[in-house]
Every structure is written in C-alpha cells, then in structure tokens.
Design a protein around this motif. Sequence first.
Motif, PDB file in Angstrom:
ATOM      1  N   PRO A 185       1.412  -2.188   5.271  1.00  9.85           N
ATOM      2  CA  PRO A 185       0.247  -2.901   4.748  1.00  9.85           C
ATOM      3  C   PRO A 185      -0.479  -3.682   5.834  1.00  9.85           C
ATOM      4  CG  PRO A 185       2.163  -3.233   3.332  1.00  9.85           C
ATOM      5  CD  PRO A 185       2.650  -2.559   4.576  1.00  9.85           C
TER       6      PRO A 185
ATOM      7  N   GLU B  52      -5.039  -3.100  -3.622  1.00 12.34           N
ATOM      8  CA  GLU B  52      -5.012  -1.679  -3.269  1.00 12.34           C
ATOM      9  C   GLU B  52      -5.453  -1.450  -1.832  1.00 12.34           C
ATOM     10  OE1 GLU B  52      -7.797   2.183  -4.051  1.00 12.34           O
ATOM     11  OE2 GLU B  52      -7.521   0.830  -5.751  1.00 12.34           O
ATOM     12  N   LEU B  53      -6.539  -2.100  -1.437  1.00 11.41           N
ATOM     13  CA  LEU B  53      -7.059  -1.914  -0.080  1.00 11.41           C
ATOM     14  C   LEU B  53      -6.117  -2.512   0.966  1.00 11.41           C
ATOM     15  CD1 LEU B  53     -10.832  -2.671  -0.751  1.00 11.41           C
ATOM     16  CD2 LEU B  53      -9.809  -0.442  -0.272  1.00 11.41           C
TER      17      LEU B  53
ATOM     18  N   LEU C 265      -2.897  -2.876   0.786  1.00 15.02           N
ATOM     19  CA  LEU C 265      -1.654  -2.116   0.874  1.00 15.02           C
ATOM     20  C   LEU C 265      -1.855  -0.731   1.472  1.00 15.02           C
ATOM     21  CD1 LEU C 265      -0.093  -3.109  -2.564  1.00 15.02           C
ATOM     22  CD2 LEU C 265       0.488  -4.018  -0.294  1.00 15.02           C
ATOM     23  N   ALA C 266      -3.084  -0.227   1.423  1.00 12.96           N
ATOM     24  CA  ALA C 266      -3.353   1.118   1.947  1.00 12.96           C
ATOM     25  C   ALA C 266      -3.784   1.115   3.403  1.00 12.96           C
ATOM     26  CB  ALA C 266      -4.430   1.801   1.100  1.00 12.96           C
ATOM     27  N   ALA C 267      -4.257  -0.030   3.901  1.00 10.31           N
ATOM     28  CA  ALA C 267      -4.798  -0.103   5.262  1.00 10.31           C
ATOM     29  C   ALA C 267      -3.746  -0.590   6.250  1.00 10.31           C
ATOM     30  CB  ALA C 267      -6.002  -1.032   5.288  1.00 10.31           C
ATOM     31  N   ASP C 268      -3.959  -0.245   7.504  1.00 12.25           N
ATOM     32  CA  ASP C 268      -3.085  -0.724   8.579  1.00 12.25           C
ATOM     33  C   ASP C 268      -3.583  -2.024   9.182  1.00 12.25           C
ATOM     34  OD1 ASP C 268      -1.352   1.461   8.368  1.00 12.25           O
ATOM     35  OD2 ASP C 268      -2.645   2.682   9.652  1.00 12.25           O
TER      36      ASP C 268
ATOM     37  N   LEU D 132     -12.110  -2.176   5.855  1.00 11.51           N
ATOM     38  CA  LEU D 132     -11.486  -2.641   4.616  1.00 11.51           C
ATOM     39  C   LEU D 132     -12.440  -3.548   3.851  1.00 11.51           C
ATOM     40  CD1 LEU D 132      -7.872  -3.937   4.175  1.00 11.51           C
ATOM     41  CD2 LEU D 132      -9.778  -5.286   3.300  1.00 11.51           C
TER      42      LEU D 132
END
Length: 374
Positions: A2, A313-314, A316-319, A325
């Motif tokens: 995340p 959601e964003l 947890l999905a992004a690095d 983001l």
Amino acid sequence: MPAVSSVAVIGGGVAGFATAVLLAEAGVAVDLVEAQPDVTALGSGITLQGNALRLLRRLGVWEQVRRAGYCFDSIGLRLPSGELLAEVSDTRTGGPDLPATAGMYRPDLARLLADRAVALGVKVRTGTSPTSLAQDVDGVDLLFSDGSGGRYDLVAGADGVRSWTRGAMGIELETRATGMGIWRAFTPRPASVTRTELCYGGVAHIAGYCPTGEDSLYAYLVEDAQDRSALSPAEKLAAMRELAEQYQGPWIEIRARLVDADRVHYTWFETHLLDGPWHRGRVVLIGDAAHCCPPTLAQGAAMALEDAAVLAELLLAADDLDDRLWSSFTARRLERVRTVVDASLHIGRMVAAGDQSGVPELMNRVSTLVSEPA
C-alpha cells in the motif's frame, strides 16, 4: 505494498470510522482521534439509502445494521390531512439484494462502526483532538491535546462541517445556511409507520418520518430557519408538538409519543463544497469536512461512506502517495458529490417555493447516478 503504512484519522463519524476499518483490514496501522468523550453520535435517526447499505456490507456491519434498523422499499406521500396521495417504489441503489432504504438510530450506527474498527486493531482515542499539524514530503507530524504525538504517512480529516483539519491545511471554505431549519425527534414507532412518508406543505415545508427499528421512529419538521437557541428543552418540545398538531394521519400517533424533551433537536440546514482537490500534500479531507448539504436526498451518510471507500481503495492499490493517486480521487469524487449537493439544494429551493413538481425527476436522476458504485 500500500501507498501508506500508518494513517491518522481525525474524527469519529461515519467517514472516519469507515476509512479506519477499510485500511485496518489491509494491515495499515490506524490511529483515530475523536474530540467528543464518546463515539455514540449525537442526534436522532439516520436514513441510509441502498448505496450506503452496499458499503456498510463491505465494512462488515450490514447484518448488524439490518437487525438494529428498519428496512423498506417504498416511500409514501401524504397531504397535511393525512390522506395518502401516492405510494412509490424506491430505487434499490445498492443492488437487488439489498433493500432500498434502512432507517436506524444514529448512535447505534456509530457504535457498530466503532466496535468493528476496534476489533480490527484501530487505536481509538476519544476526548482527544489534534493541536498542531506539520508535514514534509515523507510524512505528517501531529500533536494531540493529551500531550501525545505521532508521525504518519497520511492524515485523513473526517472531522465534520467545522473541520479543524481543514483550517490546519490553510483551506478557507464558506459554510452557509440555506434558509431552512429542521426539528428532529426520536420517539417510539406506531405500528402504522412502516416506511418513510413525506408531506410537502402546511405549516412546515416538509413533515416526515422514518422508522428506525421495531420500536423506534425518527420524525422531522422543516421550517424557515429561526433562532431557536434560547429555548429550553421543554420549550423546544412544545414548539415541535405545536407544528406537529397541524398534521394528521400517522402524525396523530407520533405527536402523542413526542414527550421526551431530551430527544428533540433543532438545527439549520447548511452547505459547502470544496471545489477542487480535497488534499494538500499528505493530508486529505473527507465527508462533511469537504462537503455538506441539506438531507433532502438522504445521501449524506452515503457520500461520506463513498469518500472513505474510494480513498481506501486507491491507497491500498497504489505504491506511492503521488499526483496520479490524488487525481484519481478527485476525478471519482468531486463531480459525483457536486451533483448530489446541487440536487439537494435545488430540491430545498423547490420546496421553499411551494412547487415540488420537479422533485421526483431530480430524485430519479440522483438514484440512477448513485446506483453505480463510486
């Protein structure tokens, strides 16, 4: 991995606890602070539309909400005389497997969300508020009123209409009154009340009620905004009862149950919308801190839950916590929320003018929009 590993959530309302739950489920360390001494929200009832129920299911509390609240699939329209004008099937905006609407006692919802967060390891501190905020490219430093402090990857300001976080971010946002005030009461439910029913007109602009449980009801009367602050609790109860006397049908039974002065509240409708990105660096606003509007569409809780779900959601999905983001967050939230805020205000203006002819079309348009997940 995340984009964040530690988050501070400021504010223990619907948006704050939803964010905490979704992040903690994924292993993010979350601290939540709430200025009030308890998380059982003030107020009476809350109306939860299907798109809110969809997200409460995602949060793992839907079954508890269903048991504690009262679900229904239609809305009734009445004259002040009590005559039923129409019974309208309501849109199941959360999908066909969820009811169109659920009414619930607001403090019960607050407690369910808080218990869920604590069970997932969220560190909740009540009676605590932030006193200073400083950020750099790598994190945010917070100090709190109890003398403690912490450093976090992200701070989510979910601290309501009068948001401290918003001020600490240097954001000026005008919150204005819309010209209407609302009486709210929490009472025992007559057996005749099995759904939300509304009366437009009479001595109040709107007279309505919503069942919130097998034995409870949320009743409300909307009038031109007045300064009621000098009234004692007993005087507020008397004022609401006086207005209610002008409505018949189920209101006869509801009025007879309006006896507890401590469960009568009066507030003005207010509105604001942060028109642009809701973040500054590593600090972001969600829920009423970024947007609020009259409850004429009963979408306030749903919009707050959607803010939390999209943000989580964003994250947890992004690095990385980068511009991409934040651009996605703004694109998915701002215009959708603007539509709801504008529609809520427009309905209020139509009702104040005594012309509700355009209300059903506007409600249908918003229902179509929110039926699609955010």
